[in-house]
Design a protein around this motif. Structure first.
Motif: not given
Length: 794
Positions: A770-777, A555-563, A541-553
């Protein structure tokens, strides 16, 4: 039970003896490990020379992989010696375990010495797998006989959970009861009571299963690679399947057990299956015995390019060739089915060659196990428990029969020419349609001797809770989770995702479970019954959202996990987590936020996100900072404690046992509690919930006083990262990720040490993630994990 084991003697330091000694030391019991004096040291007076055999064996055991002990320090509990100088020391031991060579005359010589020095009432047991137990007791004193029986451990003792207990007619029942109890509670074993019959239970059924497959190889013209594809994880068996298992165990050992059954079981209706086929005898004659001779059914070679390659033996030509990947339409169709029960049903009903194989195999197995009762055991569950704990079957043979439908399968077996024991047809005639059933959360098994059902356990089963046995007390569920009332005002949550991955459904399940527990219950237990607790967050799921650059979604997913993690930490009722197997990444973060953790001894946990180019983003980084702050001492630099925590995450360190989980700071000494027997962890967790609640549980308050060190520590950590990169211990991208981690763990670029809130750290953690999800490597690493299960090193 008025018996205490303060010290154990293990006589014989071979592969089994040394590892049995290690397992006892691993659970905290001092061990005296003895073996022969080497011939060349017979005249020596130097202990190092006289104990060389035992010391070398123990050293080899400790160096073996996987480790035979839970922590390296456990080896300190083992004292070595030899039969000539130190047999007198067994007088200080409460249990003497004989593990010498499989020859009755040698064992009797050892017992002569044991009788000279053992104190009355001391337990004496043999780890034999092939010699009748009653023969070893002949000629011994009455006290010896009363306290003597067989205790057959499976190799490796730490990892294979089966312990077969085999009494003689002279063994005191109290001794048998104690060994069943001790093996279960202290050693963490599935203890199975066996009759003194050839190969006992597990090897009798297991070797029959292998020999039957060998016969099907000839009958159906199957290749080794085809059999491996048919008999591995796809049907709930280990990855080693059939032929690889034989290589690991030793083909000579397999042949020895098969010959033993053939020669000593004249009334076995299937004894001809134990005859060694010509091709198998040729393999033994060639001394191709498996791993011990570097070749057997498989052989590892080095290619001209220097790479390792596994070759498979062709049973027609007796030449090795590269492994093939057999194709069966039914297996291809079944692999996506996560539920083993549904998968097995489909495979057995398949019309192709694989389905034909499964019918032959299961019908023969069902016939054989039905005729072994009451010969080798009086109970069906003992057979199933032995195969699951000793041979790594996910589902027992009688359980599989239930799954396929007993009545329907009996009819098909009879039509195919397979006989069924009369007690099975009697069971069906009485209207009982299955070998097992669930009543009030407890599993009952059909008992042929009485014609009725009884608890599927040899002793007190109150300490075993199986969540899925509580389907009649289902409180709530979604597509992935089930929430049960497991009694005593406690809820139990489990989920059934691939590898136990934690995604949106699971997070919703945890939130809902806590909400319902707060309303009407004392607390919540979180665990599950898969092969692993959880391999972590849903990286797909993380990969799919990151590859499609759905950063708001994202961000919400990470917040949900933290919460969700914080919800577990700051609920108004206790939340206790009971992990086993893998508990990585997000699953480790859940453990970090629980009121208490009751891990099985075999739990492998750690924050592994750095391996995929991320940092722990579900509160794990925050929690390590918080714990480091609480551990800082005035008499040492604050950076030492923080650095240790940083390195644990930065190196993606994984504890290889629950005991190591304390060493790497995931579990808390004096609070979290290791459960030796994996089957008891849910019950222990429930007990912990009740104890915490009844002691006056008060809802914790979020912290605003977490000490972070800012630039004073950040500089030191960044310097260390640069040093790792210069020494080629870390790649450039490793450095990028580690610097993000250092920034978060120091509380950011603060000019001086400060007190901050948990939420402040969670925000930093989320921003870095979030910033690391935007890294190609990072995306390349995640993609590699999704494709191959391993991150690429980039």
């Amino acid at each position: 039970m008025n018996r205490t084991i303060k010290k154990v003697a293990v006589l014989g330091s071979g592969v089994m003896g040394s590892r049995i000694a290690c397992h006892f030391a691993g659970v905290g019991v001092p061990v005296l490990l003895l073996d022969m004096v080497p011939k060349e040291a017979a005249e020596s007076t130097k202990p190092a020379e006289r104990n060389k055999l035992v010391n070398d064996a123990l050293t080899a055991a400790v160096k073996s992989n996987p480790s035979p002990v839970y922590t390296k320090d456990a080896v300190k509990k083992i004292t070595t010696g030899n039969f000539d100088d130190n047999m007198k020391d067994i007088a200080q031991c409460d249990w003497i375990i004989e593990v010498v060579v499989e020859r009755l005359d040698i064992k009797k010589l050892i017992y002569d010495k044991v009788e000279q020095f053992r104190k009355p009432g001391t337990l004496v047991t043999s780890n034999t797998s092939g010699i009748p137990i009653h023969l070893m007791a002949e000629g011994r004193s009455d006290d010896f006989k009363q306290h003597f029986c067989g205790t057959h451990f499976f190799n490796p003792p730490r990892y294979l959970r089966l312990l077969e207990i085999i009494p003689t007619p002279h063994t005191d029942k109290a001794v048998v009861d104690f060994l069943m109890y001790y093996g279960d509670i202290i050693l963490g074993k599935t203890t199975v009571l066996c009759k003194d019959t050839p190969a006992f239970i597990a090897n009798r059924i297991g070797v029959f299963s292998i020999m039957q497959i060998f016969s099907l190889v000839d009958k159906m013209k199957l290749t080794i690679d085809e059999v491996e594809a048919l008999t591995g994880p796809v049907i709930g068996r280990p990855k080693s399947a059939t032929f690889r298992t034989a290589d690991v165990v030793g083909i000579d050992t397999l042949v020895k057990v098969a010959n033993g059954v053939y020669e000593n079981c004249p009334d076995d209706e299937a004894k001809d299956l134990f005859k060694i086929p010509a091709w198998l005898q040729k393999i033994v004659d060639n001394n191709w015995l498996g791993d011990k001779t570097k070749q057997g059914f498989f052989k590892k070679i080095k290619t001209p390019e220097g790479k390792s390659e596994i070759l498979t033996l062709n049973l027609d030509t007796f030449e090795y060739a590269p492994k093939s990947r057999p194709k069966f339409a039914s297996i291809d169709a079944a692999k996506p089915i996560e539920d083993l029960h549904q998968r097995l049903k489909m495979l057995v009903q398949s019309p192709d060659k694989a389905g034909e194989f499964y019918k032959h195999f299961h019908y023969g197995l069902f016939s054989y196990i039905s005729h072994r009762i009451p010969e080798i055991s009086d109970t069906v569950y003992s057979v199933d428990d032995a195969m699951k704990a000793g041979f790594g079957w996910e589902i027992g043979a009688f359980e599989t029969w239930d799954l396929l439908g007993v009545e329907r399968t009996v009819k098909a077996m009879q039509e195919a020419g397979h006989s069924v024991a009369s007690w099975v047809t009697d069971m069906l005639s009485k209207g009982h349609k299955s070998f097992y059933k669930i009543e009030n959360g407890k599993r009952l098994a059909y008992l042929p001797a009485t014609g009725d059902y009884a608890p599927a356990s040899s002793g007190d089963d109150s300490g075993f809770i199986v969540l899925s046995n509580h389907t009649d007390k289902l409180v709530w569920k979604n597509n992935s989770c089930q929430l049960y009332n497991i009694g005593d005002d406690v809820l139990g949550l489990q989920w059934n995702t691939k590898m136990g991955s934690i995604g949106g459904d699971v997070l919703s399940g945890i939130q809902t479970a806590i909400e319902k527990a707060e309303k009407d219950f004392k607390g919540l237990v979180i665990g599950n019954e898969g092969a692993n607790f959880s391999a972590g967050a849903n990286v797909g799921l993380i990969f799919m959202l990151a590859i499609e650059q759905e950063y708001d979604e994202l961000d919400m997913a990470i917040r949900l996990f933290q919460n969700t993690m914080m919800r577990a930490r700051y609920s108004s009722v206790p939340v206790v987590v009971a992990p086993h197997g893998l508990a990585l990444g997000g699953a480790c973060e859940l453990s970090l936020h629980a009121d208490k953790v009751c891990p099985a001894a075999e739990t492998y946990t750690g924050l592994v996100e750095l391996g995929v180019g991320l940092i722990p983003g579900g509160g794990g980084t925050k929690e390590f900072v918080l714990r480091a702050a609480d551990e800082m001492h005035v008499d040492e630099p604050d950076t030492i404690t923080l650095k240790n925590r940083f390195l644990t995450i930065a190196t993606a360190k994984v504890a290889t046992s629950a005991a190591e989980g304390f060493e790497i700071g995931v579990y808390r000494k004096g609070l979290d509690e290791v459960v030796m027997n994996q089957g008891r962890r849910i019950a222990e967790a429930r007990k912990s919930v009740i104890e915490i609640y009844d002691s006056g549980y008060v809802q914790p308050v979020q912290r605003n006083d977490v000490k972070v060190l800012g630039r004073s520590a950040l500089g030191a950590l960044l310097s260390g990262i640069n040093g790792m990169q210069r020494a080629n211990y870390a790649t450039e991208h490793d450095g990028v990720v580690a610097r993000k981690l250092a920034y978060v763990m120091c509380g950011g670029d603060l000019s001086e040490p400060s007190l901050v809130s948990e939420q402040y750290l969670l925000d930093l953690e989320r921003e870095a993630f979030l910033s690391l999800c935007g890294e190609k490597k990072t995306l390349e690493r995640i993609q590699s994990v999704l494709k191959s299960g391993k991150p690429v090193r980039n």
